[in-house]
Scaffold this active site. Structure first.
Site, PDB file in Angstrom:
ATOM      1  N   ASP A   1      16.760  -9.690  -2.544  1.00 51.99           N
ATOM      2  CA  ASP A   1      18.098  -9.280  -3.014  1.00 51.99           C
ATOM      3  C   ASP A   1      18.427  -7.849  -2.581  1.00 51.99           C
ATOM      4  O   ASP A   1      19.589  -7.500  -2.396  1.00 51.99           O
ATOM      5  CB  ASP A   1      18.205  -9.376  -4.548  1.00 51.99           C
ATOM      6  CG  ASP A   1      18.275 -10.824  -5.052  1.00 51.99           C
ATOM      7  OD1 ASP A   1      18.476 -11.732  -4.226  1.00 51.99           O
ATOM      8  OD2 ASP A   1      18.116 -11.037  -6.273  1.00 51.99           O
TER       9      ASP A   1
ATOM     10  N   GLU B   1      -6.148 -12.521   5.957  1.00 54.37           N
ATOM     11  CA  GLU B   1      -6.934 -11.285   5.973  1.00 54.37           C
ATOM     12  C   GLU B   1      -8.180 -11.400   5.099  1.00 54.37           C
ATOM     13  O   GLU B   1      -8.693 -10.401   4.610  1.00 54.37           O
ATOM     14  CB  GLU B   1      -6.067 -10.073   5.594  1.00 54.37           C
ATOM     15  CG  GLU B   1      -5.309 -10.181   4.309  1.00 54.37           C
ATOM     16  CD  GLU B   1      -4.516  -8.918   3.984  1.00 54.37           C
ATOM     17  OE1 GLU B   1      -4.670  -7.881   4.640  1.00 54.37           O
ATOM     18  OE2 GLU B   1      -3.729  -8.980   3.025  1.00 54.37           O
TER      19      GLU B   1
ATOM     20  N   HIS C   1       0.801  -1.233   0.000  1.00 55.24           N
ATOM     21  CA  HIS C   1       0.000   0.000   0.000  1.00 55.24           C
ATOM     22  C   HIS C   1       0.831   1.280   0.000  1.00 55.24           C
ATOM     23  O   HIS C   1       0.298   2.350  -0.275  1.00 55.24           O
ATOM     24  CB  HIS C   1      -0.963   0.007   1.190  1.00 55.24           C
ATOM     25  CG  HIS C   1      -2.058  -1.004   1.051  1.00 55.24           C
ATOM     26  ND1 HIS C   1      -3.008  -0.932   0.066  1.00 55.24           N
ATOM     27  CD2 HIS C   1      -2.336  -2.132   1.754  1.00 55.24           C
ATOM     28  CE1 HIS C   1      -3.836  -1.960   0.169  1.00 55.24           C
ATOM     29  NE2 HIS C   1      -3.446  -2.713   1.183  1.00 55.24           N
TER      30      HIS C   1
ATOM     31  N   ARG D   1       6.439  -5.890   3.364  1.00 52.97           N
ATOM     32  CA  ARG D   1       5.173  -6.461   2.883  1.00 52.97           C
ATOM     33  C   ARG D   1       5.183  -6.278   1.380  1.00 52.97           C
ATOM     34  O   ARG D   1       5.155  -5.160   0.872  1.00 52.97           O
ATOM     35  CB  ARG D   1       3.948  -5.793   3.482  1.00 52.97           C
ATOM     36  CG  ARG D   1       2.687  -6.370   2.783  1.00 52.97           C
ATOM     37  CD  ARG D   1       1.443  -6.181   3.536  1.00 52.97           C
ATOM     38  NE  ARG D   1       1.024  -4.793   3.557  1.00 52.97           N
ATOM     39  CZ  ARG D   1      -0.080  -4.376   4.177  1.00 52.97           C
ATOM     40  NH1 ARG D   1      -0.840  -5.250   4.826  1.00 52.97           N
ATOM     41  NH2 ARG D   1      -0.407  -3.108   4.173  1.00 52.97           N
TER      42      ARG D   1
ATOM     43  N   ASP E   1      -8.760  -5.677   5.998  1.00 50.49           N
ATOM     44  CA  ASP E   1      -9.225  -6.500   4.871  1.00 50.49           C
ATOM     45  C   ASP E   1     -10.125  -7.627   5.364  1.00 50.49           C
ATOM     46  O   ASP E   1     -11.089  -7.986   4.682  1.00 50.49           O
ATOM     47  CB  ASP E   1      -8.031  -7.064   4.088  1.00 50.49           C
ATOM     48  CG  ASP E   1      -7.511  -6.062   3.075  1.00 50.49           C
ATOM     49  OD1 ASP E   1      -8.344  -5.432   2.386  1.00 50.49           O
ATOM     50  OD2 ASP E   1      -6.290  -5.875   2.974  1.00 50.49           O
TER      51      ASP E   1
HETATM   52  C1  3PY Z   1      -5.252  -4.996   6.926  1.00 48.05           C
HETATM   53  O1  3PY Z   1      -5.741  -4.651   8.005  1.00 48.05           O
HETATM   54  O2  3PY Z   1      -5.934  -5.386   5.950  1.00 48.05           O
HETATM   55  C2  3PY Z   1      -3.821  -4.953   6.754  1.00 48.05           C
HETATM   56  O3  3PY Z   1      -3.345  -5.326   5.698  1.00 48.05           O
HETATM   57  C3  3PY Z   1      -2.989  -4.443   7.873  1.00 48.05           C
HETATM   58  O4  3PY Z   1      -1.634  -4.482   7.597  1.00 48.05           O
HETATM   59 MG    MG Z   2      -4.668  -5.813   4.194  1.00 51.88          MG
END
Ligand code: 3PY
Ligand code: MG
Length: 261
Positions: free
Chosen positions: A85, A147, A46, A71, A173
């Site tokens: 890398d 998630e 994000h 992430r 999510d």
């Molecule tokens: C979420 O809450 O969906 C996330 O990805 C938090 O990092």
């Molecule tokens: Mg998320």
């Protein structure tokens, strides 16, 4: 090779605390990493990150004890190899909804025979050591995100995949996938039940669970519950929270409530 202290904390059953870096900025990464976290995660899902920016942020984080993590934008072999890398000691893989997706993430993060990560580059010798290729498969942390409610239903199957070191709940999510997303903070008992189901499933298969927390207090509470991979909000929220609080206090004191008054 540089040892992954976060992986060791998790294996020892201890909490590992960290935060999220949403801002594409080398110096804010440096500042946050110096705050004393066990790990910091650059958010390339994000946050508006380029691979060059991440490379520089990992280098800045690497001047501290905090483990540089990322992430990744998606569960993709090219992203994973380039990000590893560039200096990440661990990856957090968003939206893993099946054992097959978890297997792919592990495969992309490991050199043969465990996986298909291509061997190349060489900058790793400067941030991890000459023996990086021999130990990277063991030291790199693979965290899968649970998630989506579909993933919650299959949590034991997903977390039983060899090479999955921890799971991490994305509460937002997850809420959206349950039809509870509006307003992000919307919380319903079923959301809490889904979170508890992930924690119970993770305990059953012996994989550390983690969750993104909105505050220090939530980190305390989640650690108490048994969560180990604990993310405390983000660089952006820490900065905005502290700045708005500071401005508010000053305005109250000097009696000038609004901008320009
Ligand atoms: C979420 O809450 O969906 C996330 O990805 C938090 O990092
Ligand atoms: Mg998320």
């Amino acid at each position: 090779m540089r040892l992954n202290t976060t992986k060791r904390l998790l294996k020892a059953g201890k909490p590992a605390i960290g935060t999220w870096l949403n801002l594409p900025c080398v110096n804010s990464a440096e500042v946050m990493a110096h705050a004393g976290w066990d790990w910091v995660t650059v958010d390339a899902e994000h946050g508006p990150m380029t691979i060059e920016m991440m490379n520089n942020m990992f280098t800045a984080i690497g001047t501290t004890q905090a483990m540089p993590m990322c992430r990744i934008p998606e569960n993709d072999p090219v992203w994973i190899k380039q990000i590893l890398d560039a200096g990440a000691m661990g990856i957090v893989v968003p939206m893993v909804c099946s054992a097959e997706e978890a297997e792919n993430a592990v495969k992309y993060a490991k050199y043969a025979p465990e996986g298909i990560r291509s061997a190349g580059g060489g900058r790793w010798r400067f941030w991890a050591g000459d023996d990086y290729p021999m130990h990277a498969n063991d030291e790199i942390l693979v965290v899968v995100m649970i998630e989506h409610i579909e993933a919650v239903q299959k949590v034991e199957e997903i977390l039983s995949v060899p090479g999955v070191d921890a799971c991490f709940i994305g509460p937002n999510d997850l809420a959206w996938s349950m039809g509870l997303g509006k307003g992000l903070g919307a919380r319903d008992p079923s959301h809490g039940e889904a979170i508890n189901k992930v924690l119970a499933g993770a305990k059953k298969v012996g994989v550390p669970a983690g969750i993104h927390c909105r505050s220090v207090e939530e980190v305390w509470q989640r650690a108490e519950q048994g969560f180990q991979f604990l993310a405390c909000t983000s660089d952006l929220n820490f900065m905005f929270g502290a700045a708005t609080q500071g401005v508010k206090q000053i305005r109250e004191k000097i009696g000038r409530p609004n901008i320009g008054e």
